[in-house]
Design a protein around this motif. Sequence first.
Motif, mmCIF file in Angstrom:
data_model
loop_
_atom_site.group_PDB
_atom_site.id
_atom_site.type_symbol
_atom_site.label_atom_id
_atom_site.label_comp_id
_atom_site.label_asym_id
_atom_site.label_seq_id
_atom_site.Cartn_x
_atom_site.Cartn_y
_atom_site.Cartn_z
ATOM 1 N N UNK A 118 7.039 19.072 -4.096
ATOM 2 C CA UNK A 118 7.020 19.900 -2.887
ATOM 3 C C UNK A 118 5.826 19.602 -1.985
ATOM 4 N N UNK A 119 4.581 19.850 -2.435
ATOM 5 C CA UNK A 119 3.437 19.496 -1.596
ATOM 6 C C UNK A 119 3.011 18.046 -1.779
ATOM 7 N N UNK A 120 3.700 17.317 -2.662
ATOM 8 C CA UNK A 120 3.417 15.889 -2.928
ATOM 9 C C UNK A 120 2.057 15.697 -3.577
ATOM 10 N N UNK A 121 1.791 16.474 -4.621
ATOM 11 C CA UNK A 121 0.484 16.468 -5.251
ATOM 12 C C UNK A 121 0.187 15.229 -6.069
ATOM 13 N N UNK A 122 -0.814 14.449 -5.628
ATOM 14 C CA UNK A 122 -1.244 13.287 -6.407
ATOM 15 C C UNK A 122 -1.941 13.715 -7.687
ATOM 16 N N UNK A 123 -2.539 14.903 -7.674
ATOM 17 C CA UNK A 123 -3.169 15.415 -8.896
ATOM 18 C C UNK A 123 -2.111 15.724 -9.953
ATOM 19 N N UNK A 124 -0.963 16.255 -9.523
ATOM 20 C CA UNK A 124 0.136 16.500 -10.460
ATOM 21 C C UNK A 124 0.701 15.187 -10.981
ATOM 22 N N UNK A 125 0.790 14.185 -10.108
ATOM 23 C CA UNK A 125 1.262 12.864 -10.532
ATOM 24 C C UNK A 125 0.352 12.289 -11.594
ATOM 25 N N UNK A 126 -0.949 12.426 -11.400
ATOM 26 C CA UNK A 126 -1.923 11.901 -12.355
ATOM 27 C C UNK A 126 -1.786 12.584 -13.711
ATOM 28 N N UNK A 127 -1.688 13.900 -13.710
ATOM 29 C CA UNK A 127 -1.584 14.645 -14.961
ATOM 30 C C UNK A 127 -0.316 14.265 -15.730
ATOM 31 N N UNK A 128 0.793 14.130 -15.014
ATOM 32 C CA UNK A 128 2.059 13.798 -15.669
ATOM 33 C C UNK A 128 2.068 12.362 -16.188
ATOM 34 N N UNK A 129 1.550 11.444 -15.385
ATOM 35 C CA UNK A 129 1.522 10.039 -15.814
ATOM 36 C C UNK A 129 0.615 9.856 -17.016
ATOM 37 N N UNK A 130 -0.531 10.508 -16.984
ATOM 38 C CA UNK A 130 -1.479 10.392 -18.101
ATOM 39 C C UNK A 130 -0.849 10.906 -19.396
ATOM 40 N N UNK A 131 -0.129 12.011 -19.309
ATOM 41 C CA UNK A 131 0.471 12.617 -20.500
ATOM 42 C C UNK A 131 1.674 11.825 -21.015
ATOM 43 N N UNK A 132 2.503 11.355 -20.104
ATOM 44 C CA UNK A 132 3.773 10.781 -20.541
ATOM 45 C C UNK A 132 3.819 9.261 -20.497
ATOM 46 N N UNK A 133 2.642 8.621 -20.363
ATOM 47 C CA UNK A 133 2.590 7.179 -20.556
ATOM 48 C C UNK A 133 2.742 6.827 -22.042
ATOM 49 N N UNK A 134 1.844 7.361 -22.915
ATOM 50 C CA UNK A 134 0.640 8.076 -22.506
ATOM 51 C C UNK A 134 -0.353 7.115 -21.863
ATOM 52 N N UNK A 135 -1.063 7.608 -20.843
ATOM 53 C CA UNK A 135 -1.956 6.778 -20.068
ATOM 54 C C UNK A 135 -1.243 6.264 -18.828
ATOM 55 N N UNK A 136 -1.991 6.115 -17.743
ATOM 56 C CA UNK A 136 -1.369 5.757 -16.472
ATOM 57 C C UNK A 136 -0.757 4.364 -16.483
ATOM 58 N N UNK A 137 -1.428 3.394 -17.103
ATOM 59 C CA UNK A 137 -0.888 2.027 -17.135
ATOM 60 C C UNK A 137 0.452 1.980 -17.857
ATOM 61 N N UNK A 138 0.545 2.685 -18.970
ATOM 62 C CA UNK A 138 1.795 2.713 -19.727
ATOM 63 C C UNK A 138 2.891 3.422 -18.944
ATOM 64 N N UNK A 139 2.500 4.448 -18.191
ATOM 65 C CA UNK A 139 3.491 5.173 -17.395
ATOM 66 C C UNK A 139 4.040 4.284 -16.283
ATOM 67 N N UNK A 140 3.165 3.552 -15.611
ATOM 68 C CA UNK A 140 3.615 2.643 -14.551
ATOM 69 C C UNK A 140 4.546 1.584 -15.126
ATOM 70 N N UNK A 141 4.253 1.118 -16.337
ATOM 71 C CA UNK A 141 5.145 0.157 -16.995
ATOM 72 C C UNK A 141 6.526 0.769 -17.203
ATOM 73 N N UNK A 142 6.568 2.043 -17.562
ATOM 74 C CA UNK A 142 7.853 2.738 -17.719
ATOM 75 C C UNK A 142 8.583 2.845 -16.389
ATOM 76 N N UNK A 143 7.829 3.109 -15.325
ATOM 77 C CA UNK A 143 8.437 3.182 -13.990
ATOM 78 C C UNK A 143 9.103 1.853 -13.636
#
Length: 281
Positions: A118-143
Amino acid sequence: MSGMRIAGLMVSATLAVLVGFATPAVAADAPTVKAGEAYVVDSAGTIHFGKRQTRRVPVASLVKVMTAYVVLREARLTDTVTVTEADVKDAVRGGATTAGLREGERLTVRDLLHGLLLPSGADAASALARRYGPGKAAFVAKMNRTARALGLADTRYTNADGMPTPGNGGYSTAADQVKLAQRALADSTFLAMVGTKTYKVGKTAVHRAHTWRNSNELLSRSSGVLGVKTGYTRAAGYCLLFAAERNGVQIVGALLHDGRDRRFTTAERLLDYAERQIASG
């Protein structure tokens, strides 16, 4: 008509059949589209408008549609995620739009997805990616694996929020974004979220109160609108991924490198145009 012209038309028609889309109808009332790239298609596969729809460009926060799509397949909506200092600081440091999250808050995935979409929160994106990668690099790989699985051949992700990545920027196309939106909208949870105008999180012992308003003005400006997502960076310009249901047919479109307000007006006109095209057979 010359033989060369006839041959060209035959080739175009053949290609349209091979990719599984009907050729777009041409009408005198087609709207003027000043966006750099644009694409509109309906659920029957008819292309109603195309403009440089396969050109690879940055798409800003439209990236968060894939972020949500991946999370919805990895998480339970009732899962709880703790916001870290890095989630907050990285978003603020990059000048991104935030959901106003604070370090130490514990929010459900359902809440964070609303803060993301809704507000396009980058902070929410960071929290979700970190948790469900786990870690941002692993999450981007999933994307990126998901993009390949969905046939998004002209899409590459470098982060979960769509902010520019120096020297290593991600990209997509208007056509790929429409294809992704069609898949995401088939998920009833995603559909409900992107169509929500305002979402409130009440204050509890583990998080503060939040009120998030949808940045997609099209929801209040045109009939039958379903969502989907806005975006902006200097490199990408103002972007809009939009969808509506008109007379039982779903219409999905993307506008990239457009003007802030003009994208909504143009989307309205494109939806009306596609609806007329559908009605005329």
